[in-house]
Design a protein around this motif. Structure first.
Motif, PDB file in Angstrom:
ATOM      1  N   PRO A 117      39.674  16.162  34.787  1.00  0.00           N
ATOM      2  CA  PRO A 117      39.383  17.012  35.948  1.00  0.00           C
ATOM      3  C   PRO A 117      38.348  18.083  35.644  1.00  0.00           C
ATOM      4  N   ASP A 154      41.816  26.453  33.130  1.00  0.00           N
ATOM      5  CA  ASP A 154      40.910  25.397  32.671  1.00  0.00           C
ATOM      6  C   ASP A 154      40.695  25.507  31.156  1.00  0.00           C
ATOM      7  N   TYR A 202      42.378  32.877  39.140  1.00  0.00           N
ATOM      8  CA  TYR A 202      41.189  32.051  39.317  1.00  0.00           C
ATOM      9  C   TYR A 202      41.246  30.904  38.311  1.00  0.00           C
ATOM     10  N   PRO A 203      40.523  29.837  38.551  1.00  0.00           N
ATOM     11  CA  PRO A 203      40.793  28.597  37.817  1.00  0.00           C
ATOM     12  C   PRO A 203      40.255  28.538  36.394  1.00  0.00           C
ATOM     13  N   TYR A 204      39.330  29.412  36.032  1.00  0.00           N
ATOM     14  CA  TYR A 204      38.660  29.238  34.746  1.00  0.00           C
ATOM     15  C   TYR A 204      39.585  29.472  33.553  1.00  0.00           C
ATOM     16  N   GLY A 264      30.786  19.471  40.225  1.00  0.00           N
ATOM     17  CA  GLY A 264      31.845  20.140  40.974  1.00  0.00           C
ATOM     18  C   GLY A 264      32.945  19.236  41.479  1.00  0.00           C
ATOM     19  N   MET A 296      45.340  26.181  44.778  1.00  0.00           N
ATOM     20  CA  MET A 296      44.071  26.275  44.065  1.00  0.00           C
ATOM     21  C   MET A 296      43.984  25.207  42.948  1.00  0.00           C
ATOM     22  N   LEU A 297      45.084  25.090  42.169  1.00  0.00           N
ATOM     23  CA  LEU A 297      45.068  24.121  41.072  1.00  0.00           C
ATOM     24  C   LEU A 297      45.070  22.691  41.596  1.00  0.00           C
ATOM     25  N   ARG A 305      41.657  21.853  42.625  1.00  0.00           N
ATOM     26  CA  ARG A 305      40.728  21.700  41.508  1.00  0.00           C
ATOM     27  C   ARG A 305      40.994  20.431  40.697  1.00  0.00           C
ATOM     28  N   TYR A 306      42.281  20.136  40.493  1.00  0.00           N
ATOM     29  CA  TYR A 306      42.632  19.031  39.597  1.00  0.00           C
ATOM     30  C   TYR A 306      42.903  17.716  40.332  1.00  0.00           C
ATOM     31  N   ALA A 312      36.128  16.381  40.258  1.00  0.00           N
ATOM     32  CA  ALA A 312      36.888  15.806  39.154  1.00  0.00           C
ATOM     33  C   ALA A 312      36.543  14.338  38.997  1.00  0.00           C
TER      34      ALA A 312
END
Lengths: 98, 238
Positions: free
Chosen positions: B150, B75, B70-72, B156, B1-2, B5-6, B158
């Protein structure tokens, strides 16, 4: 020159101050609220050492340099410092800081 | 997931990493809308919100997060840690889109809805997007550089992991036609402080951050960019 019952003003430790674009900018380090001081307010801010009576500051920094009489200058200065104190920028005391 | 996202910002951990955070997954106790608390206790920064608790040691760079999957949360923790590091090191995180064009970075600052993502979408093909949400600004060698992050907004995606000297900062304002006007430093200070990310109620750090912001505004030209959502707005951007 102090006539008794005067006020002593000191800068709050909860602010950051910088000159920017010819204006003295004061930021509250508590909530990042920003204030811009005009020329007269800047002079009073810089002289707010907690030890000099406000009336002496007004005579030395305002009356000596601007075309204004002592009582008008003092009244305006008192109004200004009370407003700044309400914002937490200055502290006002009845006794000098020791 | 990370990693998803990153992207390129997700480095392999090493002993030389400036920041190393261990993540422990838990069930969320509350939502991310709960008040954030950041405090300095026992030599560490402590961060608490409904959906995470975190600790970070600014000396070792090591820390830990307990958060839901979850990513928030991570973040938010990363933004807080970097805002603390930058405040001490002559930089700041700014709510702004940024892009590199012709070797110079331009920043587009504004709160949600001001047009950060819109101006990013309108960017010409030769502009390299650094972020459409949070810009990373550092003072280096007497100037300021913007780095890709990122941290994505509505776009949406990076930003690119590159940096460039900052040529200008624009405060965004949606309007019926596009025009640009200079903003003097004292007025710019009032506006930029609304968009700087700073979470710690720490007088010394706030003083350092304020000094950096004032120095930044003395070196970087600032404008208000009123803009209509058309690609031609980029012709006004220096």
């Amino acid at each position: 020159m102090n006539q008794g019952n005067d006020k002593y003003i000191s800068r709050s430790k909860s602010v950051a101050a910088r000159m920017l674009g010819g204006e003295m900018m004061i930021m509250s380090t508590w909530d990042s609220t920003l204030f811009s001081l005009n020329q007269t307010a800047s002079v009073i801010w810089k002289a707010a050492d907690g030890a000099t009576p406000l009336r002496d500051i007004v005579e030395r920094e305002i009356v000596a340099n601007f075309e204004v009489d002592s009582e008008t200058a003092y009244r305006d200065a008192l109004e200004l410092v009370e407003e700044l104190a309400q914002h937490g920028i200055l502290k006002i005391a009845d006794e000098p800081h020791r | 997931m990370l990693r998803a996202r990153y992207g390129a910002f997700a480095a392999t951990p090493s002993a030389h990493s400036a920041v190393r955070i261990e993540v422990e997954l838990t069930a969320p106790a509350a939502g991310p809308d709960d008040d954030l608390q950041v405090s300095f206790e026992g030599g560490c920064w402590m961060m608490r919100r409904g959906d995470f608790t975190a600790r970070w040691d600014p000396v070792s760079g090591r820390g830990a997060v307990r958060q839901a999957a979850y990513p928030y949360a991570i973040d938010a923790v990363m933004r807080i840690i970097h805002s603390l590091m930058l405040a001490r090191g002559g930089g700041f995180l700014l709510h702004s889109a940024s892009a590199v064009r012709n070797g110079r970075a331009v920043l587009f600052s504004g709160v949600s809805g001001a047009g950060k993502t819109t101006i990013s979408r309108l960017a010409p093909p030769d502009a390299i997007l650094l972020t459409d949400e949070i810009s990373y600004v550092r003072g280096i060698d007497g100037g300021y550089r913007a780095f890709g992050t990122p941290f994505a907004g509505e776009l949406g995606i990076a930003g690119e992991d590159i940096a460039a000297p900052i040529g200008a900062l624009y405060f965004l304002r949606k309007a019926g036609r596009s025009e640009v006007a200079p903003v003097d430093a004292p007025r710019a200070a009032a506006r930029i402080l609304r968009d700087v990310l700073f979470f710690a109620r720490d007088a010394a750090l706030a003083d350092a951050l304020f000094a950096t912001v004032c120095d930044f505004l003395a070196r970087v030209p600032v404008f208000e960019l009123s803009f209509e959502a058309k690609p031609e707005v980029w012709d006004l951007v220096s």
